[in-house]
Design an enzyme around this catalytic site. Structure first.
Site, mmCIF file in Angstrom:
data_model
loop_
_atom_site.group_PDB
_atom_site.id
_atom_site.type_symbol
_atom_site.label_atom_id
_atom_site.label_comp_id
_atom_site.label_asym_id
_atom_site.label_seq_id
_atom_site.Cartn_x
_atom_site.Cartn_y
_atom_site.Cartn_z
ATOM 1 N N HIS A 22 45.999 33.595 28.097
ATOM 2 C CA HIS A 22 44.893 34.195 28.859
ATOM 3 C C HIS A 22 45.310 35.594 29.329
ATOM 4 O O HIS A 22 46.343 35.763 29.985
ATOM 5 C CB HIS A 22 44.585 33.289 30.047
ATOM 6 C CG HIS A 22 43.382 33.684 30.834
ATOM 7 N ND1 HIS A 22 42.090 33.381 30.430
ATOM 8 C CD2 HIS A 22 43.250 34.351 32.006
ATOM 9 C CE1 HIS A 22 41.231 33.828 31.326
ATOM 10 N NE2 HIS A 22 41.907 34.429 32.288
ATOM 11 N N ASP A 64 44.107 38.841 31.424
ATOM 12 C CA ASP A 64 43.144 39.307 32.429
ATOM 13 C C ASP A 64 43.073 40.822 32.435
ATOM 14 O O ASP A 64 44.013 41.504 32.835
ATOM 15 C CB ASP A 64 43.569 38.816 33.820
ATOM 16 C CG ASP A 64 43.356 37.325 33.983
ATOM 17 O OD1 ASP A 64 42.210 36.874 33.825
ATOM 18 O OD2 ASP A 64 44.344 36.607 34.264
ATOM 19 N N MET A 76 41.359 43.977 34.095
ATOM 20 C CA MET A 76 40.608 44.380 35.294
ATOM 21 C C MET A 76 40.564 45.898 35.385
ATOM 22 O O MET A 76 41.540 46.571 35.071
ATOM 23 C CB MET A 76 41.279 43.825 36.550
ATOM 24 C CG MET A 76 41.515 42.324 36.519
ATOM 25 S SD MET A 76 42.071 41.747 38.129
ATOM 26 C CE MET A 76 42.649 40.092 37.709
ATOM 27 N N HIS A 113 39.974 37.848 29.129
ATOM 28 C CA HIS A 113 39.014 37.714 30.232
ATOM 29 C C HIS A 113 38.768 39.104 30.817
ATOM 30 O O HIS A 113 39.610 39.644 31.525
ATOM 31 C CB HIS A 113 39.611 36.761 31.279
ATOM 32 C CG HIS A 113 38.768 36.580 32.495
ATOM 33 N ND1 HIS A 113 39.246 35.977 33.639
ATOM 34 C CD2 HIS A 113 37.478 36.895 32.755
ATOM 35 C CE1 HIS A 113 38.279 35.934 34.552
ATOM 36 N NE2 HIS A 113 37.208 36.494 34.046
ATOM 37 N N MET A 148 37.311 41.477 33.261
ATOM 38 C CA MET A 148 36.695 41.644 34.582
ATOM 39 C C MET A 148 36.450 43.140 34.743
ATOM 40 O O MET A 148 37.162 43.843 35.468
ATOM 41 C CB MET A 148 37.636 41.088 35.665
ATOM 42 C CG MET A 148 37.629 39.561 35.699
ATOM 43 S SD MET A 148 39.061 38.871 36.516
ATOM 44 C CE MET A 148 40.188 38.849 35.118
ATOM 45 N N MET A 157 34.641 30.502 37.240
ATOM 46 C CA MET A 157 35.696 30.862 38.185
ATOM 47 C C MET A 157 35.786 29.805 39.274
ATOM 48 O O MET A 157 34.753 29.372 39.810
ATOM 49 C CB MET A 157 35.409 32.226 38.838
ATOM 50 C CG MET A 157 35.402 33.435 37.903
ATOM 51 S SD MET A 157 36.910 33.723 36.957
ATOM 52 C CE MET A 157 38.164 33.866 38.230
ATOM 53 N N ASP A 183 39.123 28.787 35.891
ATOM 54 C CA ASP A 183 40.100 29.847 36.106
ATOM 55 C C ASP A 183 40.219 30.132 37.599
ATOM 56 O O ASP A 183 39.238 30.509 38.234
ATOM 57 C CB ASP A 183 39.636 31.098 35.342
ATOM 58 C CG ASP A 183 40.641 32.235 35.414
ATOM 59 O OD1 ASP A 183 41.726 32.047 35.985
ATOM 60 O OD2 ASP A 183 40.324 33.325 34.881
HETATM 61 C C1 DX5 Z 1 41.945 36.114 38.472
HETATM 62 C C2 DX5 Z 1 42.199 35.796 37.022
HETATM 63 C C3 DX5 Z 1 42.979 34.574 36.771
HETATM 64 C C4 DX5 Z 1 44.342 34.522 37.422
HETATM 65 C C5 DX5 Z 1 44.561 33.100 37.814
HETATM 66 O O1 DX5 Z 1 40.753 36.803 38.628
HETATM 67 O O2 DX5 Z 1 40.990 35.665 36.294
HETATM 68 O O3 DX5 Z 1 43.101 34.329 35.365
HETATM 69 O O4 DX5 Z 1 45.395 34.938 36.603
HETATM 70 O O5 DX5 Z 1 45.731 33.009 38.528
HETATM 71 P P1 DX5 Z 1 46.167 31.686 39.260
HETATM 72 O O6 DX5 Z 1 46.303 30.634 38.214
HETATM 73 O O7 DX5 Z 1 47.446 32.078 39.903
HETATM 74 O O8 DX5 Z 1 45.082 31.356 40.254
HETATM 75 ZN ZN ZN Z 2 41.247 35.088 34.205
#
Ligand code: DX5
Ligand code: ZN
Length: 226
Positions: free
Chosen positions: A35, A37, A39, A68, A70, A139, A177
């Protein structure tokens, strides 16, 4: 409730960014997806990594990438991740005016298409769009940061989605997630999730691969009610 075998997707957000390739290899053979992320400091306040890092990492591992996004304006950026070889590209419903059109574009580019629903967004308006998607990411925190506390009330959205997916015989993974760990994954699986993102619970563990296997075992048992 019919649910396919669970997917566990470690989030590299919780990894050591100075040793990314090594950290990815630490979960090879145990993880199903990786995964990633992305951002942009606009859709969420945090800023992480973008396309160049994904391109470099793509050459460093065989693991399928679960990207993912964001970010604002995913229509502009998401196809680039499909072109870079991402297995699944998920963008946020809140950031996109025409999710179905973007899902089509991602599929045409050879990726699977994912729709993400943030903490404060209801699921109902999006249920009819699900046939256009391969993954639905719900989420279980507010998107933006790793290491937050799991919010069990958000599993109501997972239950709603699971009923809809099963009733419509849709081929769609329901992914959760945020705050997924040994003490929360079972309730998420019992609610109908079949893909589990875990950052802190994997990369905060002494043995990340073992942590992945343990999480999968818990999810499997909870899904089958054993
Ligand atoms: C946060 C991300 C997640 C994050 C989850 O917005 O989308 O993927 O990495 O982290 P944990 O598992 O530590 O909550
Ligand atoms: Zn994520």
């Amino acid at each position: 409730m019919t649910v396919p075998p669970p997917i566990v997707a470690p989030s590299i957000l919780a990894a050591d960014f100075s040793r990314l390739a090594e950290e990815v290899r630490a979960v090879e053979g145990a993880a199903d997806w990786l995964h990633v992320d992305v951002m942009d400091n606009h859709f969420v306040p945090n800023l992480t990594i973008g396309l160049p890092v994904v391109q470099s990492l793509r050459a460093a591992t065989e693991l399928p990438f679960d990207v993912h996004l964001m970010i604002n304006d995913p229509g502009r950026w998401a196809p680039g991740y499909a072109d870079a070889g991402a297995y699944n590209v998920t963008f946020h419903a809140e950031a996109c005016d025409d999710p179905v059109a973007l899902a089509k574009e991602l599929r045409a580019a050879g990726a699977k298409a994912g729709l993400a629903i943030d903490r404060d967004t209801p699921i109902e308006p999006y249920l009819d769009l699900l046939p256009s998607f391969d993954t639905l990411l719900i989420m279980t925190i507010k998107a933006g940061f790793g290491g937050q506390r799991f919010i069990p009330e958000l599993l109501e959205k997972v239950r709603t989605a699971r009923r809809h997916v099963n009733a419509g015989h849709l081929e769609l993974r329901i992914e959760v997630d945020g705050g997924i760990a040994a003490d929360t994954i079972e309730q998420a699986a019992a609610a109908g999730a079949d893909a589990f993102v875990a950052g802190t619970a994997v990369y905060g563990a002494d043995d990340p691969a073992e942590a992945v296997r343990r999480l999968r075992g818990l999810a499997e048992r909870a899904a089958t009610g054993a």
